[in-house]
Design a protein around this motif. Sequence first.
Motif, PDB file in Angstrom:
ATOM      1  N   CYS A  99       6.345  24.808   3.303  1.00 33.95           N
ATOM      2  CA  CYS A  99       4.924  24.968   3.030  1.00 33.95           C
ATOM      3  C   CYS A  99       4.153  24.432   4.225  1.00 33.95           C
ATOM      4  O   CYS A  99       4.745  24.016   5.229  1.00 33.95           O
ATOM      5  CB  CYS A  99       4.535  24.233   1.744  1.00 33.95           C
ATOM      6  N   SER A 101       3.068  21.833   5.511  1.00 35.42           N
ATOM      7  CA  SER A 101       3.231  20.389   5.420  1.00 35.42           C
ATOM      8  C   SER A 101       4.394  19.978   6.305  1.00 35.42           C
ATOM      9  O   SER A 101       5.129  20.824   6.805  1.00 35.42           O
ATOM     10  CB  SER A 101       3.488  19.972   3.961  1.00 35.42           C
ATOM     11  N   ASN A 102       4.566  18.685   6.477  1.00 34.89           N
ATOM     12  CA  ASN A 102       5.711  18.167   7.211  1.00 34.89           C
ATOM     13  C   ASN A 102       6.527  17.325   6.245  1.00 34.89           C
ATOM     14  O   ASN A 102       6.298  16.127   6.094  1.00 34.89           O
ATOM     15  CB  ASN A 102       5.259  17.333   8.410  1.00 34.89           C
ATOM     16  N   ASN A 103       7.464  17.976   5.576  1.00 34.25           N
ATOM     17  CA  ASN A 103       8.265  17.296   4.569  1.00 34.25           C
ATOM     18  C   ASN A 103       9.746  17.436   4.895  1.00 34.25           C
ATOM     19  O   ASN A 103      10.120  17.875   5.980  1.00 34.25           O
ATOM     20  CB  ASN A 103       7.951  17.844   3.174  1.00 34.25           C
ATOM     21  N   HIS A 274      -4.192  21.485  12.994  1.00 36.19           N
ATOM     22  CA  HIS A 274      -3.597  20.924  11.777  1.00 36.19           C
ATOM     23  C   HIS A 274      -2.890  19.609  12.092  1.00 36.19           C
ATOM     24  O   HIS A 274      -2.233  19.462  13.134  1.00 36.19           O
ATOM     25  CB  HIS A 274      -2.602  21.920  11.183  1.00 36.19           C
ATOM     26  N   THR A 276      -0.214  18.213  10.916  1.00 35.11           N
ATOM     27  CA  THR A 276       1.241  18.240  11.106  1.00 35.11           C
ATOM     28  C   THR A 276       1.617  18.698  12.509  1.00 35.11           C
ATOM     29  O   THR A 276       2.575  18.190  13.106  1.00 35.11           O
ATOM     30  CB  THR A 276       1.909  19.159  10.071  1.00 35.11           C
TER      31      THR A 276
END
Length: 301
Positions: A99, A101-103, A274, A276
Motif C-alpha cells: 500500500c 506506506s512503508n511497512n 510523500h 515514505t
Amino acid sequence: MDAGPFDPSSSIGCGLGSSFQALRAAVSGTSSGGSDEIIRNIQSMAAMGDSETASALNEAVAGVASNEIGDSASASAPMAMSMPGRLRLPAPIKRVRVCVSNNENTRSLFSMLRVLACDSGELDRIVGVAGRHSALPSFSGTDVRYPISLRNERRAMELLLEVTRRGLSGYPTSLAQDIRDLADEVALPRYSNARNARLQVRGEKEVLNHFALWSRTAMHVIDVIAREVETEKRLIRASAAGGSAAIDGLGLGLGDDLGFERVIRAMEDDDDCHTTILRYCSDVLGAARRDELSRLANGMF
C-alpha cells in the motif's frame, strides 16, 4: 551421463561465483541431492540479472536436463522457466501486497528486488557463499533490508518501475480517467457496484503510481550520489598523484546545488513529496552514500 560442460576441467563458469560452481556440481551428479537439488539451485540462480552468468548457466544445463529431469517435469506447471536445451522448470512466483506506506510488506518487496537485481558476486555475498569478510553489511539468506551497492539499488528501482508500468498498462483506463468518471454520480451512482468497482481500481492505480514515483525519485537521488562518489574518487586519485595543485586544476567539485544534501532539503520543502519516499531517500540512500564515501576514504575503490 557424458561429462560435457560439467567436466571439472571445463572452463565454463570458472569466472563466476561459488553459487554457480555449486550448481554445476549438483547437475553433474557430484552432489547427493539429485533432481530436487538441481531444481532448487537453478531456481535460486534464476534470480540473477547478470547476463554473463545466465549465459554460462544455460550452456551448462543444455543437453543434460532431460537425462535428469525430463520434459514431463513442467508439463502440468502453469508457469515455466525455459532454458536452452530441454530444461523447463516451474518458475516460482512471490506476490507481495503493498500500500502507500512503508511497512513490512514494502521492506519485503525491496528485499526481493535487490536479490533479483544481483549480479553473480552480489548473489554470492547475500547467500553467504563468498565475501564473508567483505566490507558490505552481512545479510541473512535473501532477506536484504539494506542496499547492497549503488549499482544494485538502481537496478532494483529500474525493476520496480518496470513492474509498475506493466501493472498500469493492464488497465483499460487511466487514473485520470477514473477520477473524472467518479466525479459523475449520475453515471456512477453512490453505493452502486459499478462505482465501488471503479473505486477499487482507482486505489490500485494510486498504489502503482506511488511506487513508480518512488522508483523514479530514487534513481535520480542514486545518480546524484554516484556523481559525488565518482568525484570523490577522482579527487583522491589526483591527490595521490599530484597533491593539492592537481586537485585545484581538476575543478571537479559538484557544488551544493547539485549535491545529495541539497536534493534532500528540496524534497523536505516539497509539500507533495510523500513521507515514505523522503525517508527512504534520506535515511536508506543516505546511509548507502556514507558507506560508499567511507570505503573510498579507506582506500577501497
